[in-house]
Design an enzyme around this catalytic site. Structure first.
Site, short mmCIF file in Angstrom:
data_model
loop_
_atom_site.label_atom_id
_atom_site.label_comp_id
_atom_site.label_asym_id
_atom_site.label_seq_id
_atom_site.Cartn_x
_atom_site.Cartn_y
_atom_site.Cartn_z
N GLU A 73 -3.35 3.07 -0.69
CA GLU A 73 -3.61 4.15 0.37
C GLU A 73 -3.82 5.53 0.06
OE1 GLU A 73 -0.67 5.70 4.16
OE2 GLU A 73 -0.66 3.44 3.72
N ASP A 74 -3.28 5.92 -1.25
CA ASP A 74 -3.43 7.25 -1.58
C ASP A 74 -3.98 7.66 -3.02
OD1 ASP A 74 -1.97 7.93 0.92
OD2 ASP A 74 0.00 8.13 -0.03
#
Length: 182
Positions: free
Chosen positions: A71-72
């Site tokens: 996600e990051d």
């Protein structure tokens, strides 16, 4: 060495690899914790410690360390599968937000995520509970105004994640909410 000692060493090796991988991934993009500026890895470590304290498997602990990498960071789902195998890949994918700003406002996106997480495995829901517990501490301490919004999102998410209802970790998450309201 007996078999149980060897398994414990194998468990520690997997967890060490996940820690190193996650640390490098978050550092590569310069990710820091929002309110403190700490290296981001402090959050996945805290989540993994909560998962371990509540009896999580080695795969759950490793996935907790890796839960924000896809996600990051620039890490792909395929890299997780290649490095850590199917079980951990599945957990990380279940924990990775799929919504984007174009999917609607924050409330709409969080409702989509709650529905999706409600269908996730019990193991992924346990990791998500640990994630919520750690994030709640930070948000309540550093951003009381946003905490009001976040707490309602957490209440909705806890309700949706029904595979973990009644577990000790679920009760801890609920107790944390009660303590905030008191």
């Amino acid at each position: 060495m007996d078999r149980s000692t060897l398994l414990k060493l194998e468990d520690m090796e997997l967890i060490r690899r996940a820690l190193e991988f996650s640390t490098a991934a978050h550092a590569a993009v310069g990710q820091k914790r929002k309110y403190t500026g700490d290296d981001y890895i402090v959050h996945p470590v805290a989540v993994s410690e909560i998962v371990a304290a509540f009896g999580g498997t080695k795969e759950m602990i490793a996935a907790a360390l890796l839960h924000d990498t896809v996600e990051d960071t620039k890490v792909t789902r395929e890299q997780i599968a290649e490095e850590f195998g199917w079980k951990i890949f599945k957990l990380v994918v279940e924990l990775t937000d799929v919504t984007k700003p174009g999917d609607g406002n924050r409330a709409t996106r969080k409702a989509i995520e709650a529905k999706r997480l409600g269908m996730a495995s019990k193991e992924a829901q346990m990791i998500k509970l640990a994630d919520l517990i750690d994030n709640t501490k930070s948000i309540v301490k550093h951003d009381p105004k946003f905490a009001k919004v976040y707490i309602q999102e957490k209440i909705d998410l806890l309700e949706a994640m029904d595979k973990v209802h009644g577990t000790d970790l679920y009760m801890k998450a609920n107790l944390q909410l009660q303590e905030i309201h008191d």
